[in-house]
Design a protein around this motif. Sequence first.
Motif, short mmCIF file in Angstrom:
data_model
loop_
_atom_site.label_atom_id
_atom_site.label_comp_id
_atom_site.label_asym_id
_atom_site.label_seq_id
_atom_site.Cartn_x
_atom_site.Cartn_y
_atom_site.Cartn_z
N ASP A 11 0.86 5.30 0.43
CA ASP A 11 0.08 5.84 2.25
C ASP A 11 1.01 7.26 2.64
OD1 ASP A 11 -1.40 6.52 4.49
OD2 ASP A 11 -1.11 5.13 6.12
N TYR A 42 5.54 6.64 -3.66
CA TYR A 42 5.32 6.45 -4.86
C TYR A 42 6.25 5.23 -5.19
CZ TYR A 42 0.25 6.22 -5.63
OH TYR A 42 -1.16 5.50 -5.69
N GLY A 70 -4.73 4.11 2.61
CA GLY A 70 -3.52 4.10 1.47
C GLY A 70 -3.89 3.30 0.83
N THR A 71 -3.69 3.20 -0.73
CA THR A 71 -3.65 3.08 -1.97
C THR A 71 -2.96 1.11 -2.50
OG1 THR A 71 -3.96 5.48 -2.72
CG2 THR A 71 -4.22 3.36 -4.23
N ASN A 72 -3.18 -0.11 -2.57
CA ASN A 72 -3.15 -0.68 -3.02
C ASN A 72 -2.41 -1.03 -3.96
OD1 ASN A 72 -4.68 -4.20 -3.45
ND2 ASN A 72 -2.40 -3.71 -2.53
N VAL A 73 -1.56 -1.40 -4.46
CA VAL A 73 -1.27 -1.14 -5.62
C VAL A 73 -0.27 -2.40 -6.24
CG1 VAL A 73 -0.33 1.49 -5.79
CG2 VAL A 73 1.53 -0.22 -4.92
N ARG A 125 3.54 12.44 -2.12
CA ARG A 125 3.19 11.82 -2.94
C ARG A 125 4.16 10.91 -3.67
NH1 ARG A 125 -2.06 9.70 -3.45
NH2 ARG A 125 -2.95 8.28 -5.16
N ALA A 158 -10.15 -3.16 0.21
CA ALA A 158 -8.42 -2.48 0.48
C ALA A 158 -9.28 -2.27 1.64
CB ALA A 158 -8.64 -1.80 -0.80
N TYR A 205 1.18 -1.22 -0.08
CA TYR A 205 -0.20 0.05 -0.18
C TYR A 205 0.75 1.38 -0.27
CZ TYR A 205 -3.99 -3.03 1.65
OH TYR A 205 -4.79 -3.86 2.34
N VAL A 226 -5.16 -5.30 -7.50
CA VAL A 226 -5.58 -4.26 -5.99
C VAL A 226 -6.39 -4.12 -6.43
CG1 VAL A 226 -3.08 -2.98 -7.15
CG2 VAL A 226 -5.13 -2.43 -8.26
N GLN A 227 -6.37 -4.01 -5.00
CA GLN A 227 -7.96 -4.19 -4.44
C GLN A 227 -8.38 -3.08 -4.02
OE1 GLN A 227 -7.63 -6.29 -0.95
NE2 GLN A 227 -8.38 -8.49 -1.39
N LEU A 228 -9.87 -2.52 -4.04
CA LEU A 228 -9.97 -0.89 -4.36
C LEU A 228 -11.41 -1.23 -3.30
CD1 LEU A 228 -9.31 0.05 -8.18
CD2 LEU A 228 -8.55 0.26 -6.21
#
Length: 264
Positions: free
Chosen positions: A138, A172, A208-211, A168, A204, A136, A198-200
């Motif tokens: 975050d 990444y 955070g954002t699952n990448v 940001r 998720a 993730y 990836v899960q959204l």
Amino acid sequence: MTGPTLAYTYAVARWADGLDQAVGAVTGVAGCRVHLVRATHERSLVAAVSSVPSGDFDEASLRRHLEELPWLEDVARAHHGVIEAIATHTTVLPLRLATVHLDDGRVRAVLDTRQDAFLDRLAELAGLLEWGVKLYVDAAAAPPPPSVENLSPGRAYLRHRRAEQDLRQDSYQAARTAAERIDATARLHAVDRVRHRVQLGELAPGPGTNVVNDAYLVPAEHAAAFRTDALRAADGLPGVRIAVTGPWAPYSFATLPPEEEASP
């Protein structure tokens, strides 16, 4: 159970001592009893099956039910429980959720027809466990940008927005570094990998954002080292979070080659 039924099939496995008792002790899908169906000639090849009401599991009913999240969660939980009970005794080849056959005779026919493919895949999976690794980004967990004094409100706002964008981008980049470390860990400990979407949204949990959402096939003797090294891949990388789940039966690695797929 009264009324017409179908054979809900959870998994294929090699028979082992205690397996009958193990599946008999768990509650299957729709609260139904689980039993084993043996192949005709290769008696060590078995499938775990429940007789379920056709009114809930025929094709039309399944299309409707698969849109009902509570129903789907109940089925998935029972499906997983049966497979985990089998996995404590022998190598298991999990089947897709809601794999349904007409009756036990049809299940046996599938075992007989695909016997060699099932046995080969079970041999390949012996002693291997599945681990899930999610990565993730975050940025909110990274150190905030420094405050800026003696600037006009407009310039302070623009400076703050630029700092957020930089933060940001840094997160990444850190995630890419963590992914490279996970790849290095996999080369040491895993024998195979499957990349999942990836899960959204609701899929998720947590910040955070699952990448990255990958599954790894790991020998049992490497399990502890794999988990430790995968979690350490985020060390020193602010704005990155790693979640490791498992060990599981090899759900992501159970698919037979296309020409060997068994049909209900």
